[in-house]
Design a protein around this motif. Structure first.
Motif, PDB file in Angstrom:
ATOM      1  N   ARG A  93       0.844  -1.213   0.000  1.00  0.00           N
ATOM      2  CA  ARG A  93       0.000   0.000   0.000  1.00  0.00           C
ATOM      3  C   ARG A  93       0.868   1.246   0.000  1.00  0.00           C
ATOM      4  N   GLU A  94       1.958   1.197   0.794  1.00  0.00           N
ATOM      5  CA  GLU A  94       2.860   2.347   0.862  1.00  0.00           C
ATOM      6  C   GLU A  94       3.526   2.583  -0.488  1.00  0.00           C
ATOM      7  N   GLN A  95       3.933   1.478  -1.157  1.00  0.00           N
ATOM      8  CA  GLN A  95       4.542   1.603  -2.481  1.00  0.00           C
ATOM      9  C   GLN A  95       3.557   2.203  -3.483  1.00  0.00           C
ATOM     10  N   ALA A  96       2.296   1.725  -3.425  1.00  0.00           N
ATOM     11  CA  ALA A  96       1.276   2.234  -4.343  1.00  0.00           C
ATOM     12  C   ALA A  96       1.031   3.715  -4.118  1.00  0.00           C
ATOM     13  N   THR A  97       1.034   4.135  -2.843  1.00  0.00           N
ATOM     14  CA  THR A  97       0.819   5.550  -2.524  1.00  0.00           C
ATOM     15  C   THR A  97       1.944   6.415  -3.077  1.00  0.00           C
ATOM     16  N   TRP A  98       3.189   5.931  -2.919  1.00  0.00           N
ATOM     17  CA  TRP A  98       4.328   6.686  -3.435  1.00  0.00           C
ATOM     18  C   TRP A  98       4.281   6.785  -4.957  1.00  0.00           C
ATOM     19  N   LYS A  99       3.852   5.721  -5.630  1.00  0.00           N
ATOM     20  CA  LYS A  99       3.721   5.756  -7.090  1.00  0.00           C
ATOM     21  C   LYS A  99       2.659   6.774  -7.512  1.00  0.00           C
ATOM     22  N   LEU A 100       1.548   6.783  -6.786  1.00  0.00           N
ATOM     23  CA  LEU A 100       0.484   7.747  -7.093  1.00  0.00           C
ATOM     24  C   LEU A 100       0.960   9.178  -6.861  1.00  0.00           C
ATOM     25  N   MET A 101       1.724   9.378  -5.791  1.00  0.00           N
ATOM     26  CA  MET A 101       2.262  10.715  -5.522  1.00  0.00           C
ATOM     27  C   MET A 101       3.198  11.160  -6.634  1.00  0.00           C
ATOM     28  N   LEU A 102       4.066  10.230  -7.081  1.00  0.00           N
ATOM     29  CA  LEU A 102       5.002  10.553  -8.156  1.00  0.00           C
ATOM     30  C   LEU A 102       4.245  10.871  -9.440  1.00  0.00           C
ATOM     31  N   GLY A 103       3.202  10.079  -9.722  1.00  0.00           N
ATOM     32  CA  GLY A 103       2.388  10.331 -10.902  1.00  0.00           C
ATOM     33  C   GLY A 103       1.661  11.662 -10.817  1.00  0.00           C
ATOM     34  N   ALA A 104       1.171  12.000  -9.615  1.00  0.00           N
ATOM     35  CA  ALA A 104       0.471  13.272  -9.417  1.00  0.00           C
ATOM     36  C   ALA A 104       1.407  14.449  -9.652  1.00  0.00           C
ATOM     37  N   VAL A 105       2.647  14.347  -9.144  1.00  0.00           N
ATOM     38  CA  VAL A 105       3.619  15.427  -9.360  1.00  0.00           C
ATOM     39  C   VAL A 105       3.866  15.612 -10.855  1.00  0.00           C
ATOM     40  N   GLY A 106       3.893  14.495 -11.601  1.00  0.00           N
ATOM     41  CA  GLY A 106       4.173  14.574 -13.028  1.00  0.00           C
ATOM     42  C   GLY A 106       3.026  15.088 -13.858  1.00  0.00           C
ATOM     43  N   ILE A 107       1.801  14.725 -13.524  1.00  0.00           N
ATOM     44  CA  ILE A 107       0.654  15.062 -14.365  1.00  0.00           C
ATOM     45  C   ILE A 107      -0.125  16.260 -13.835  1.00  0.00           C
ATOM     46  N   VAL A 108      -0.478  16.213 -12.553  1.00  0.00           N
ATOM     47  CA  VAL A 108      -1.421  17.191 -11.991  1.00  0.00           C
ATOM     48  C   VAL A 108      -0.823  18.582 -11.880  1.00  0.00           C
ATOM     49  N   PHE A 109       0.460  18.658 -11.526  1.00  0.00           N
ATOM     50  CA  PHE A 109       1.039  19.962 -11.168  1.00  0.00           C
ATOM     51  C   PHE A 109       1.887  20.592 -12.275  1.00  0.00           C
ATOM     52  N   GLY A 110       1.759  20.075 -13.496  1.00  0.00           N
ATOM     53  CA  GLY A 110       2.542  20.637 -14.592  1.00  0.00           C
ATOM     54  C   GLY A 110       2.206  22.091 -14.868  1.00  0.00           C
ATOM     55  N   ASP A 111       0.911  22.420 -14.895  1.00  0.00           N
ATOM     56  CA  ASP A 111       0.472  23.789 -15.207  1.00  0.00           C
ATOM     57  C   ASP A 111       0.892  24.775 -14.122  1.00  0.00           C
ATOM     58  N   ILE A 112       0.509  24.494 -12.892  1.00  0.00           N
ATOM     59  CA  ILE A 112       0.855  25.407 -11.793  1.00  0.00           C
ATOM     60  C   ILE A 112       2.362  25.402 -11.548  1.00  0.00           C
ATOM     61  N   GLY A 113       3.033  24.282 -11.869  1.00  0.00           N
ATOM     62  CA  GLY A 113       4.473  24.181 -11.650  1.00  0.00           C
ATOM     63  C   GLY A 113       5.303  25.029 -12.597  1.00  0.00           C
ATOM     64  N   THR A 114       4.763  25.308 -13.798  1.00  0.00           N
ATOM     65  CA  THR A 114       5.508  26.132 -14.753  1.00  0.00           C
ATOM     66  C   THR A 114       5.162  27.615 -14.631  1.00  0.00           C
ATOM     67  N   SER A 115       4.281  27.962 -13.715  1.00  0.00           N
ATOM     68  CA  SER A 115       3.918  29.372 -13.524  1.00  0.00           C
ATOM     69  C   SER A 115       5.106  30.274 -13.162  1.00  0.00           C
ATOM     70  N   PRO A 116       6.108  29.797 -12.389  1.00  0.00           N
ATOM     71  CA  PRO A 116       7.244  30.676 -12.068  1.00  0.00           C
ATOM     72  C   PRO A 116       7.997  31.183 -13.302  1.00  0.00           C
ATOM     73  N   LEU A 117       7.820  30.526 -14.446  1.00  0.00           N
ATOM     74  CA  LEU A 117       8.475  30.979 -15.667  1.00  0.00           C
ATOM     75  C   LEU A 117       8.040  32.393 -16.050  1.00  0.00           C
ATOM     76  N   TYR A 118       6.785  32.737 -15.731  1.00  0.00           N
ATOM     77  CA  TYR A 118       6.257  34.014 -16.221  1.00  0.00           C
ATOM     78  C   TYR A 118       5.441  34.808 -15.201  1.00  0.00           C
ATOM     79  N   ALA A 119       4.890  34.168 -14.172  1.00  0.00           N
ATOM     80  CA  ALA A 119       3.931  34.843 -13.288  1.00  0.00           C
ATOM     81  C   ALA A 119       4.551  36.037 -12.559  1.00  0.00           C
ATOM     82  N   PHE A 120       5.708  35.829 -11.921  1.00  0.00           N
ATOM     83  CA  PHE A 120       6.321  36.909 -11.130  1.00  0.00           C
ATOM     84  C   PHE A 120       6.798  38.042 -12.036  1.00  0.00           C
ATOM     85  N   ARG A 121       7.395  37.674 -13.178  1.00  0.00           N
ATOM     86  CA  ARG A 121       7.878  38.687 -14.122  1.00  0.00           C
ATOM     87  C   ARG A 121       6.728  39.545 -14.631  1.00  0.00           C
TER      88      ARG A 121
END
Length: 633
Positions: free
Chosen positions: A15-43
Motif C-alpha cells: 500500500r505504501e509503495q502504491a501511494t508513493w507511485k500515485l504521488m510521483l504520478g500526481a507530481v508529473g501530471i497534476v502539477f505541470g500547469d501550476i508548476g511552470t507558472s514561475p516561468l512568467y507569473a512573477f515577471r
C-alpha cells in the motif's frame, strides 16, 4: 513474528509503495500547469501590461499575495474542501455538476446551476488552448537569455515543439507518462534549490509570508494592487487540475504532493525571484526565473523548463480529451471518434478532432501574440471564471447536499467569493489586450454545448409524440407479420414507444425477426456503473424484449460486449445471427416552438457530422442496417 504479522506487513508495504507511485504520478501530471507558472507569473506582475515599481513594498506585497492566494485558493478551497466532493471518486467541473444537479432535481435553480457548470466546461477549452502556448513559449524564451545569438529562433522552436507534441498524441501517453514524475520532481528540486540560494543572500524576503505585506500593498497603492491581481493569479492557474485529476490519483496523494513537494518548491522559487529583484532591480526583470541560475547553468535550465512545459501542455491536452468524453456521455457534445491508446488504462484516450483543432488554435495563438508576455494578457480570465463558477457550485454543495451550518459555510464562502471575484474582476481589465480570446472561445463552445443538449432534448420529445405504444404495436404486428429466424436489435434513445427504425423495417420489408430487442443505452450521472447493474431486461411477449444498458459518464458503451453477457428468451446473443437496426434522422427546421431557426440549423449540422452510432457503440459493421427518417423540431 507470526505469519499473519508478515502478511499484514506485506500488505502495508505494498500500500505504501502504491501511494508513493500515485504521488510521483500526481507530481508529473497534476502539477505541470501550476508548476511552470514561475516561468512568467512573477515577471508579468512587474513587467506586464500594468507595471509596478521595483521597491520592497511592491515586491514583498506581490509575494505575500501569491503565497496567500495559494493557501486560500489551492490549499483551502480545492485540496481541503472541493476535493471531498467526489462523484464516486471522480472530480472536475462536469463531475461536480453531475453530482450537484443529480441531487437537486426539481429545484427552480437547477437549470441555472447546469448552465454555470456547462459554461465552466466551455471556458476550460479556452484555457486548454492558451496553456500549451504560454508554457512552451515562456520556456523556449530562455534561449534568448542563455544564448542571445539564437533569440530569433524562439518562435520556430516553440512551433516545432508544439507540432511534435500534438503529433505524438495518437500513439498514447502511457510510455511517456512514466517519465513525467521523475522529470517534474527534478524540476521542482532544481527551482527550489535556486530559490533557496537567492533567499540566503537576501533573507528579509521571508517576511513576505506575513499577510501584513499583502494588506499594506492594498492600503498604500490600492489601484496598482487590484490590477496586479490579474498577473498574481497566474501563480494559481492549474489549481482546478487538482480536482479534475482526482479520479486518476486520489485525494490523499494529490494533497500530500501539493503540501510537501510542490507548494514549498514554488514558494522557494518565487521568494528567490523576489530576493533577486531586491538585489539587482530592473537588470534581472527580463527573466528573473532564468537569471536565478548561474550563467553556465542557464542553457540546461532551458531544457529542463521546456520539458516541464511540455508535460504541463500534455496534462492539459489529456484533460481536454477526458472532458470531451464526459461531455459526450452527458449529452452536451455530439458523438466523436474516440481511440483508446492503452489496453490497461481506460482513461488513456485520443480524440482526433479535438487534438488537431487544439493544435491549430495553439499555433495560431503563438504566431499571433509572438511573446509569452503578450499571451499572459489572454491568460487568466478563463481560469478565474471557472474558479468563480466552482465556488458557486460549492455553495450549492455546502447548503443543499452537505447541510453545513450557516455560521460555518457563510464566512468560508464569503472569503472564496471575495478572492475569486477580485481575481475575475482584475482579469476583466485584460479583455482588450487579449482576454477577449478565451471569452470568445468560451462563448462559442457554450453555444455549441447548449444547442446540442437542447436540440437533442427536442428531438427526443418529437419522436415520443409520434411514437406508437409498444403494446398496441405487438398486438397488431406480431400476429400479422411474417417472422424470420434470427435476432433484430433496434437501437432507440427512449425506453418507451416503438422505434422509428422498427416501423420503417416492417413497412418496407414486411417481416419481423423471431426475436426483437428494443435496446436503449442510458448514461447516468455517476462516473461508473458496476457490471451487475448494467442490464435491465423486460419480456414484452411474442418474441419482443426491452433491454436497457446503463453506463457511467466515464465509461465506454461497448454494446456487443454487454450483449454477450446477457441472456433473454431465445438464448444468447450470437453476433452472426444478430442484426442491428439504426435510425438516421434528418432534421427539418420548422417554426414550431423550441429553438431559434439558426440554432436548429446549427443542431442539424452537428447531427450530420456526429460519429455514427455504429462506431460509437462498437457495433459490428457487417451486421448494421440504417434506416432514415425525417423529424421536425
Amino acid at each position: 513474528m507470526l505469519p499473519s504479522d508478515r502478511v499484514e506487513d506485506g500488505h502495508a508495504h505494498s500500500r505504501e509503495q502504491a501511494t508513493w507511485k500515485l504521488m510521483l504520478g500526481a507530481v508529473g501530471i497534476v502539477f505541470g500547469d501550476i508548476g511552470t507558472s514561475p516561468l512568467y507569473a512573477f515577471r508579468e506582475t512587474f513587467d506586464g501590461h500594468h507595471k509596478l515599481a521595483l521597491d520592497p513594498l511592491h515586491i514583498m506585497g506581490v509575494i505575500s499575495l501569491m503565497f496567500w492566494s495559494m493557501m486560500i485558493v489551492v490549499t483551502l478551497k480545492y485540496v481541503s474542501i472541493i476535493m471531498r466532493a467526489d462523484n464516486k471518486g471522480e472530480g472536475g467541473s462536469l463531475a461536480l455538476l453531475a453530482l450537484v444537479s443529480g441531487r437537486t432535481q426539481g429545484k427552480r435553480w437547477t437549470s441555472g446551476i447546469v448552465l454555470l457548470g456547462v459554461f465552466a466546461t466551455a471556458l476550460f477549452y479556452g484555457d486548454s488552448m492558451i496553456t500549451p502556448a504560454v508554457s512552451v513559449l515562456s520556456a523556449v524564451e530562455g534561449v534568448a537569455i542563455a544564448a542571445p545569438a539564437f533569440g530569433g529562433l524562439v518562435l520556430p522552436i516553440a512551433v516545432l515543439i508544439l507540432v511534435g507534441l500534438f503529433s505524438i498524441q495518437r500513439g498514447g501517453t502511457s510510455r511517456v507518462g512514466a517519465f513525467f514524475g521523475p522529470i517534474m520532481v527534478c524540476y521542482f528540486t532544481v527551482i527550489a534549490a535556486l530559490g533557496v540560494v537567492s533567499i540566503v543572500q537576501t533573507p528579509t524576503i521571508l517576511h513576505a509570508f506575513l499577510p501584513t505585506y499583502a494588506i499594506a500593498f492594498f492600503v498604500h497603492d490600492p489601484l496598482a494592487a487590484f490590477l496586479a491581481l490579474g498577473s498574481v493569479v497566474l501563480a494559481v492557474t492549474g489549481a482546478e487540475a487538482l480536482y479534475a485529476d482526482m479520479g486518476h490519483f486520489g485525494r490523499k496523494p494529490i494533497a500530500f504532493s501539493w503540501l510537501w513537494i510542490v507548494l514549498p518548491a514554488l514558494m522557494a522559487n518565487y521568494m528567490g525571484q523576489g530576493a533577486l529583484l531586491m538585489r539587482e532591480g530592473a537588470a534581472a526583470l527580463q527573466s528573473p526565473f532564468y537569471m536565478l541560475a548561474p550563467d553556465d547553468f542557464q542553457l540546461p535550465m532551458v531544457f529542463l523548463a521546456t520539458a516541464a512545459a511540455i508535460i504541463a501542455s500534455q496534462a492539459v491536452i489529456s484533460g481536454a480529451f477526458s472532458v470531451t468524453q464526459q461531455a459526450i456521455q452527458l449529452g452536451f457534445i455530439p458523438r466523436l471518434r474516440i481511440d483508446h491508446t492503452s489496453a490497461a488504462t481506460a482513461g488513456q484516450i485520443y480524440i482526433p478532432l479535438i487534438n488537431w483543432a487544439l493544435m491549430v488554435m495553439v499555433i495560431l495563438l503563438v504566431l499571433t501574440f509572438q511573446t509569452s508576455s503578450n499571451l499572459t494578457a489572454a491568460y487568466g480570465i478563463a481560469v478565474t471564471g471557472a474558479m468563480l463558477i466552482d465556488t458557486c457550485l460549492l455553495a450549492v454543495l455546502l447548503f443543499a447536499l452537505w447541510r453545513w451550518p450557516v455560521y460555518y459555510a457563510l464566512p468560508l464562502l464569503a472569503v472564496f467569493f471575495l478572492v475569486d471575484g477580485a481575481y475575475f474582476a482584475a482579469n476583466l481589465t485584460k479583455v482588450p489586450d487579449g482576454g477577449w480570446f478565451p471569452l470568445m472561445i468560451g462563448i462559442i463552445v457554450f453555444v455549441l454545448l447548449t444547442t446540442w443538449a437542447k436540440g437533442r432534448k427536442l428531438m427526443i420529445e418529437r419522436l415520443r409524440e409520434a411514437a406508437m405504444p409498444i403494446k398496441v404495436f405487438i398486438q397488431s404486428a406480431a400476429s400479422s407479420a411474417s417472422r424470420v429466424p434470427g435476432t433484430a436489435v433496434f437501437m432507440t434513445s427512449t425506453p418507451d414507444g416503438v422505434p422509428h427504425a422498427l416501423l420503417h423495417n416492417l413497412k418496407h420489408n414486411k417481416v419481423l425477426h423471431e426475436r426483437v430487442v428494443l435496446l436503449t443505452v442510458k448514461i447516468t450521472d455517476e462516473p461508473f456503473v458496476a457490471e451487475e447493474n448494467r442490464v435491465k431486461a423486460d419480456d414484452l411477449g411474442q418474441g419482443f424484449h426491452r433491454l436497457i444498458l446503463r453506463y457511467g459518464f466515464m465509461q465506454d458503451a461497448d454494446v456487443p460486449a454487454a450483449l454477450r453477457q446477457v441472456k433473454v428468451a431465445g438464448g444468447d446473443f450470437r453476433m452472426m445471427e444478430t442484426s442491428f437496426f439504426l435510425a438516421r434522422q434528418t432534421l427539418l427546421p420548422s417554426s414550431r416552438p423550441g429553438m431559434m431557426i439558426w440554432r436548429e440549423k446549427l443542431f442539424a449540422w452537428m447531427l450530420r457530422n456526429a460519429e455514427s452510432a455504429m462506431e460509437f457503440f462498437r457495433l459490428p459493421t457487417n451486421r448494421v442496417v440504417e434506416l432514415g427518417s425525417q423529424v421536425e423540431i
